[in-house]
Enzyme design. Structure first.
Site, PDB file in Angstrom:
ATOM      1  N   HIS A  36      -1.087 -44.290  19.939  1.00 18.15           N
ATOM      2  CA  HIS A  36      -1.518 -42.906  19.958  1.00 18.15           C
ATOM      3  C   HIS A  36      -0.653 -42.294  18.627  1.00 18.15           C
ATOM      4  O   HIS A  36      -0.151 -41.387  18.414  1.00 18.15           O
ATOM      5  CB  HIS A  36      -0.680 -42.273  21.100  1.00 18.15           C
ATOM      6  CG  HIS A  36      -1.439 -42.340  22.559  1.00 18.15           C
ATOM      7  ND1 HIS A  36      -2.160 -41.235  22.901  1.00 18.15           N
ATOM      8  CD2 HIS A  36      -1.590 -43.310  23.495  1.00 18.15           C
ATOM      9  CE1 HIS A  36      -2.366 -41.757  24.027  1.00 18.15           C
ATOM     10  NE2 HIS A  36      -2.288 -42.886  24.266  1.00 18.15           N
ATOM     11  N   THR A  37      -0.977 -43.084  17.479  1.00 19.55           N
ATOM     12  CA  THR A  37      -0.870 -42.775  16.329  1.00 19.55           C
ATOM     13  C   THR A  37      -1.849 -42.516  15.506  1.00 19.55           C
ATOM     14  O   THR A  37      -1.617 -41.660  14.531  1.00 19.55           O
ATOM     15  CB  THR A  37       0.297 -44.005  15.535  1.00 19.55           C
ATOM     16  OG1 THR A  37      -0.457 -45.118  15.823  1.00 19.55           O
ATOM     17  CG2 THR A  37       1.602 -44.049  16.112  1.00 19.55           C
ATOM     18  N   SER A  69     -30.330 -50.713  29.009  1.00 20.14           N
ATOM     19  CA  SER A  69     -28.880 -51.552  29.317  1.00 20.14           C
ATOM     20  C   SER A  69     -28.970 -52.620  30.469  1.00 20.14           C
ATOM     21  O   SER A  69     -29.618 -52.246  31.634  1.00 20.14           O
ATOM     22  CB  SER A  69     -27.697 -51.101  29.014  1.00 20.14           C
ATOM     23  OG  SER A  69     -27.169 -50.227  30.408  1.00 20.14           O
ATOM     24  N   ALA A 127     -11.051 -51.609  30.594  1.00 18.38           N
ATOM     25  CA  ALA A 127      -9.846 -52.365  30.652  1.00 18.38           C
ATOM     26  C   ALA A 127      -8.852 -51.849  29.323  1.00 18.38           C
ATOM     27  O   ALA A 127      -7.999 -52.600  28.943  1.00 18.38           O
ATOM     28  CB  ALA A 127     -10.134 -54.077  30.528  1.00 18.38           C
ATOM     29  N   SER A 130     -12.096 -50.871  24.489  1.00 24.83           N
ATOM     30  CA  SER A 130     -12.886 -50.201  23.757  1.00 24.83           C
ATOM     31  C   SER A 130     -14.114 -50.732  23.866  1.00 24.83           C
ATOM     32  O   SER A 130     -15.157 -51.121  22.959  1.00 24.83           O
ATOM     33  CB  SER A 130     -12.695 -50.345  22.193  1.00 24.83           C
ATOM     34  OG  SER A 130     -11.248 -49.511  21.868  1.00 24.83           O
ATOM     35  N   SER A 131     -14.843 -50.908  25.214  1.00 29.12           N
ATOM     36  CA  SER A 131     -16.277 -51.157  25.458  1.00 29.12           C
ATOM     37  C   SER A 131     -17.067 -50.039  24.658  1.00 29.12           C
ATOM     38  O   SER A 131     -18.193 -50.243  24.384  1.00 29.12           O
ATOM     39  CB  SER A 131     -16.195 -51.280  26.756  1.00 29.12           C
ATOM     40  OG  SER A 131     -15.937 -50.191  27.695  1.00 29.12           O
ATOM     41  N   GLU A 164     -17.990 -39.940  20.180  1.00 34.38           N
ATOM     42  CA  GLU A 164     -17.103 -40.080  21.417  1.00 34.38           C
ATOM     43  C   GLU A 164     -16.479 -38.740  21.550  1.00 34.38           C
ATOM     44  O   GLU A 164     -16.041 -38.148  22.668  1.00 34.38           O
ATOM     45  CB  GLU A 164     -16.049 -41.089  20.953  1.00 34.38           C
ATOM     46  CG  GLU A 164     -14.916 -41.378  22.126  1.00 34.38           C
ATOM     47  CD  GLU A 164     -15.199 -42.597  22.658  1.00 34.38           C
ATOM     48  OE1 GLU A 164     -15.907 -43.324  22.078  1.00 34.38           O
ATOM     49  OE2 GLU A 164     -14.394 -42.794  23.631  1.00 34.38           O
ATOM     50  N   ASP A 176     -10.508 -47.194  17.096  1.00 35.01           N
ATOM     51  CA  ASP A 176     -11.126 -48.347  17.638  1.00 35.01           C
ATOM     52  C   ASP A 176     -12.665 -48.686  17.365  1.00 35.01           C
ATOM     53  O   ASP A 176     -12.760 -49.961  17.113  1.00 35.01           O
ATOM     54  CB  ASP A 176     -11.758 -47.617  19.334  1.00 35.01           C
ATOM     55  CG  ASP A 176     -10.471 -47.225  20.122  1.00 35.01           C
ATOM     56  OD1 ASP A 176      -9.295 -47.825  19.823  1.00 35.01           O
ATOM     57  OD2 ASP A 176     -10.788 -46.615  21.098  1.00 35.01           O
ATOM     58  N   TYR A 228      -4.623 -38.107  28.375  1.00 35.44           N
ATOM     59  CA  TYR A 228      -4.682 -38.435  26.901  1.00 35.44           C
ATOM     60  C   TYR A 228      -4.641 -36.963  26.010  1.00 35.44           C
ATOM     61  O   TYR A 228      -4.126 -36.877  25.121  1.00 35.44           O
ATOM     62  CB  TYR A 228      -6.154 -39.142  26.623  1.00 35.44           C
ATOM     63  CG  TYR A 228      -6.205 -39.454  25.171  1.00 35.44           C
ATOM     64  CD1 TYR A 228      -5.935 -40.833  24.885  1.00 35.44           C
ATOM     65  CD2 TYR A 228      -6.850 -38.610  24.435  1.00 35.44           C
ATOM     66  CE1 TYR A 228      -6.001 -41.269  23.618  1.00 35.44           C
ATOM     67  CE2 TYR A 228      -6.967 -39.264  23.006  1.00 35.44           C
ATOM     68  CZ  TYR A 228      -6.701 -40.310  22.518  1.00 35.44           C
ATOM     69  OH  TYR A 228      -6.778 -40.922  21.276  1.00 35.44           O
TER      70      TYR A 228
HETATM   71  C1  GLA Z   1      -7.646 -44.723  22.894  1.00 34.62           C
HETATM   72  C2  GLA Z   1      -8.274 -43.869  21.717  1.00 34.62           C
HETATM   73  C3  GLA Z   1      -7.648 -44.206  20.332  1.00 34.62           C
HETATM   74  C4  GLA Z   1      -6.224 -44.271  20.392  1.00 34.62           C
HETATM   75  C5  GLA Z   1      -5.637 -45.104  21.714  1.00 34.62           C
HETATM   76  C6  GLA Z   1      -4.107 -44.887  21.761  1.00 34.62           C
HETATM   77  O1  GLA Z   1      -7.916 -46.006  22.957  1.00 34.62           O
HETATM   78  O2  GLA Z   1      -9.703 -44.204  21.665  1.00 34.62           O
HETATM   79  O3  GLA Z   1      -8.306 -43.421  19.343  1.00 34.62           O
HETATM   80  O4  GLA Z   1      -5.739 -43.065  20.311  1.00 34.62           O
HETATM   81  O5  GLA Z   1      -6.191 -44.738  22.864  1.00 34.62           O
HETATM   82  O6  GLA Z   1      -3.645 -45.484  20.571  1.00 34.62           O
END
Ligand code: GLA
Length: 386
Positions: A36-37, A69, A127, A130-131, A164, A176, A228
């Site tokens: 979350h940075t 897919s 999970a 970052s799928s 996104e 990601d 989030y």
């Molecule tokens: C998700 C978001 C990222 C990031 C993380 C937390 O993965 O897609 O951009 O903010 O959460 O670090």
């Protein structure tokens, strides 16, 4: 064992009735530290993993995009001229959103041909690996190649993020997609999320006899809703009250003043981000000076900060971390956006199977669902495969 790359070609040909032009792939990612940075314009240290999304793409002679897919029954279709976020929904909003976002970044889509795309993936969904960024990055690289748009990789990451944010509706940061596009084997990507300067940092896990174990709790999360976005809003509020453009501009010695000016909850959100930025910098320095066996305490402190200050952990993640630390891990933390997903444990290779058994036992004892555990290694980012 058949290769997923050959399979997507065969599946493409069977479905669309002609041979694809080429095959591209992009990996999921694990974030080693720096949570979350990214949207606070700070620092992150993710790495691309050896689990990839693979796609085959064929060129059409009209202006239509079709996407299919292995994980959805329908073939989604839209004309390039009709691309707009409000026209997109469901999983195809990720790939179609990337095509739309390329136009937003100045790509000239007026004369480009339509394409057919078939996607398969072994990046676990839900999970926190970052799928979705893997899909966006593979599609971005493939369209950039066949449409000859000339975007560099950092811009492709921004294109994936815009897809996104606007087409999918998740207010996520740049981490990601950057990891998926810029990752290098055995290395992490040290990214400054303000300047987007990226440095490749040697991880040296294998040389130190370490493995990175993923503990997927099976608790599913979504970043399009709820927690989030509210964490992000608290961070923006904290920066506004503190009179800085972003929390990146605060340092640990600004925290006493922040505590005076902010309500308790906002202060704890701010403290997480400010200390987490510092932990990323400390982790990079420690990796360089002492190697990976010395970063455990930074990982543990990151988890405590997310659990107590940012409040994005869940009991399953806390149990995974506690069990890892009690069974030989040198460091453990939840990874990704939180509210579910996976934890990571950095652990000597010879202790991995013992920890896996201990995790299964602890989850069963607490009446939690069966977790899935597996090791990952740091892999190269998105590529054209053939
Ligand atoms: C998700 C978001 C990222 C990031 C993380 C937390 O993965 O897609 O951009 O903010 O959460 O670090």
């Amino acid at each position: 064992m058949s290769d997923i790359r050959d399979d997507v070609k065969a599946d493409f040909t069977e479905l669309f009735g002609y041979e694809p032009e080429g095959v591209w792939s992009a990996p999921g990612r694990v974030n080693l530290i720096g949570e979350h940075t990214d949207y606070n314009e700070g620092f992150v240290l993710p790495f691309a993993i050896n689990k990839r999304t693979v796609l085959a793409l064929g060129i059409r002679d009209d202006g239509v995009l079709r996407i299919a897919s292995s994980f959805a029954d329908e073939v989604a279709e839209i004309a390039i001229a009709d691309l707009t976020p409000s026209a997109l929904s469901g999983w195809s909003a990720y790939p179609f959103g990337v095509a739309w976002a390329m136009g937003q970044f100045g790509g000239d889509l007026a004369g480009v041909p339509g394409v057919d795309i078939y996607i398969d993936s072994v990046v676990p969904v839900g999970a926190g690996l970052s799928s979705s960024a893997a899909i966006e990055s593979a599609v971005a690289l493939a369209l950039n190649d066949v449409w000859q748009l000339g975007f560099d990789r950092p811009t492709l990451a921004k294109i994936g993020q815009l897809a996104e944010n606007k087409a999918v509706g998740a207010p996520t940061g740049i981490m990601d997609q950057s990891a998926s596009l810029l990752g290098k084997r055995d290395s992490a990507v040290f990214l400054d999320c303000r300047s987007l300067d990226a440095e490749v940092i040697d991880l040296g896990f294998a040389a130190a006899g370490l493995e990175l174990l993923i503990i997927d709790t099976g608790v599913s999360h979504s970043h399009s809703t709820g927690g989030y976005a509210s964490r992000r809003a608290s961070c923006e509020e904290g920066a506004r009250v503190m009179g800085v453009p972003a929390l990146r501009d605060l340092h640990v010695d600004d925290l006493p003043r922040a505590q005076e000016l902010l309500d308790d909850e906002t202060f704890r959100r701010v403290r997480h981000v400010v200390t987490e930025d510092q932990r990323v910098l400390d982790t990079v320095r420690t990796l360089r000076e002492q190697g990976p066996t010395a970063i455990g305490e930074l990982m543990d402190a990151s988890h405590r900060s997310m659990r107590d200050d940012f409040e994005i952990s869940v009991p399953e993640l806390d149990l995974a971390v506690e069990t890892a630390l009690a069974n030989g891990a040198i460091g453990a933390r939840m990874t990704g956006g939180g509210f579910g997903g996976a934890a990571i444990a950095l652990i000597p290779s010879d202790a991995v199977s013992r920890l896996q058994v201990a995790i299964d036992g602890a989850f069963a004892e607490h009446g939690f669902g069966q977790p899935v555990t597996f090791t990952v290694s740091a892999a190269d980012g998105a590529v054209r495969e053939s």
